[in-house]
Design an enzyme around this catalytic site. Structure first.
Site, PDB file in Angstrom:
ATOM      1  CG  HIS A  35      -2.101   0.897   1.081  1.00 20.75           C
ATOM      2  ND1 HIS A  35      -1.993   2.281   1.113  1.00 20.75           N
ATOM      3  CD2 HIS A  35      -3.421   0.633   0.908  1.00 20.75           C
ATOM      4  CE1 HIS A  35      -3.197   2.809   0.965  1.00 20.75           C
ATOM      5  NE2 HIS A  35      -4.066   1.841   0.832  1.00 20.75           N
ATOM      6  N   GLY A  76       4.275  22.360  10.280  1.00 22.53           N
ATOM      7  CA  GLY A  76       5.488  21.619  10.573  1.00 22.53           C
ATOM      8  C   GLY A  76       6.669  21.987   9.702  1.00 22.53           C
ATOM      9  CG  HIS A  98       9.929  12.539  11.945  1.00 20.21           C
ATOM     10  ND1 HIS A  98      10.516  11.293  12.113  1.00 20.21           N
ATOM     11  CD2 HIS A  98       9.855  13.078  13.198  1.00 20.21           C
ATOM     12  CE1 HIS A  98      10.772  11.102  13.386  1.00 20.21           C
ATOM     13  NE2 HIS A  98      10.398  12.169  14.065  1.00 20.21           N
ATOM     14  N   PRO A  99      12.707  12.175   9.851  1.00 21.75           N
ATOM     15  CG  PRO A  99      14.730  12.577  10.925  1.00 21.75           C
ATOM     16  CD  PRO A  99      13.285  12.959  10.950  1.00 21.75           C
ATOM     17  CB  ALA A 138       7.450   9.676  11.669  1.00 21.06           C
ATOM     18  N   GLY A 139       8.295  10.333   8.332  1.00 19.49           N
ATOM     19  CA  GLY A 139       7.830  10.955   7.098  1.00 19.49           C
ATOM     20  C   GLY A 139       6.959  12.172   7.335  1.00 19.49           C
TER      21      GLY A 139
END
Length: 307
Positions: free
Chosen positions: A90, A171, A176-177, A179-180
């Site tokens: 997915h 943001g 995020h390294p 968590a994307g």
């Protein structure tokens, strides 16, 4: 003034967060416990798909409780999921991939949009995860559809965020390294509906998805993609039905079955991810069983709830 005999109903918002973890059951249970531990929230359902490597949670409550549960979910997910080591069928953009808020009772879409903005700002500030708004929460017509925002997935996110028009709504301007990024919004109820085909030909599933989905000239209110379930040796037409009243499930199933027959392929099974309105199933029963003048009032459980 006496309100004798009047029942005051609490506003109910549904949230259906999709999380990019469907194989490590201990992580999924940790996420479920984070929701269960929130006062005022009911975890109605959750399910995992190892092929998709994805879990879907359905929870309900008032705005404040739903926000608290969502923050608790993000806390666990950001700490436990690293998309640099994540693989699944997915598409995904983030550890917590998408969080929709759905008005159910005693609440307006405007209030769900306000909740989406509040949660998006809080998540970005607390966890440093970029947030894109979608559907009713987005004021950008180019960023309303989830598939447009998610295109390129986690692996292409860094480059995408440098392009014009793709800075996040909240943001940092970089992923995020681990968590994307996450997509947060407000929408009406939808049905996540998948049809598995008795073949391993991915081209067939993709061609059928193109024939079915609205964006390719198919059925209105249908989003679809073809994917391979490699662990089972079959393929799937994975769909979201955004208005089951105007495009009912039975019509979608029939079209997929007819399109599959053109390739000499049969339908193996279909599945519903999460919860489904009973009216959607009643209409399917009425259609396939050819029941004359059948309606929800003839369902035993519905009648008992009226007592």
């Amino acid at each position: 003034m006496c309100n004798c005999g009047t029942t005051l109903r609490m506003p109910i918002i549904e949230s259906v967060p999709n999380v990019s973890e469907g194989r490590r059951t201990e992580i999924v249970e940790r996420l479920a416990d984070a929701i269960r531990g929130t006062p005022g929230v009911r975890l109605l359902d959750y399910s995992s798909d190892p092929s998709h490597n994805r879990s879907v949670f359905t929870l309900a409550g008032d705005a404040g409780s739903i926000k608290t549960a969502t923050m608790a979910l993000f806390e666990q997910a950001v700490a436990s999921i690293d998309l640099r080591n994540h693989h699944g069928e997915h598409p995904r953009l983030g550890a917590v991939d998408v969080v929709p808020f759905v008005p159910i009772e005693g609440v307006t879409m405007k209030e769900c949009v306000a909740l989406a903005l509040d949660v998006a700002a809080s998540v970005a500030e607390r966890f440093g995860v970029p947030i894109y708004l979608y559907e009713e929460a987005s004021t950008n017509p180019l960023r309303k559809n989830l598939e447009d925002i998610r295109r390129g997935q986690f692996e292409g996110l860094g480059q995408k965020m440098t392009q014009a028009g793709w800075a996040p709504d909240f943001g940092p301007p970089v992923p995020h390294p681990s968590a994307g990024a996450s997509v947060v919004g407000a929408r009406m109820p939808l049905i996540a509906y998948n049809i598995n085909l008795q073949t391993d030909r991915l081209d067939v599933a993709k061609n059928i998805a193109a024939a079915v989905r609205q964006s390719s000239g198919g059925l209105r209110y249908v989003k679809a993609m073809g994917i391979a379930l490699e662990d089972r040796g079959i393929v799937q037409v994975s769909m979201n039905l955004t208005n089951y009243e105007k495009t009912p499930m039975f019509r979608v199933f029939d079209l997929v079955r007819r399109e599959a027959a053109r390739y000499g392929v049969t339908v193996l099974e279909s599945e519903i991810v999460g919860l489904v309105p009973s009216a959607a199933l009643v209409s399917a029963a009425e259609y396939y069983l050819q029941i004359e003048r059948f309606g929800p009032h003839q369902v035993l459980e519905n009648k008992l709830r009226e007592l």
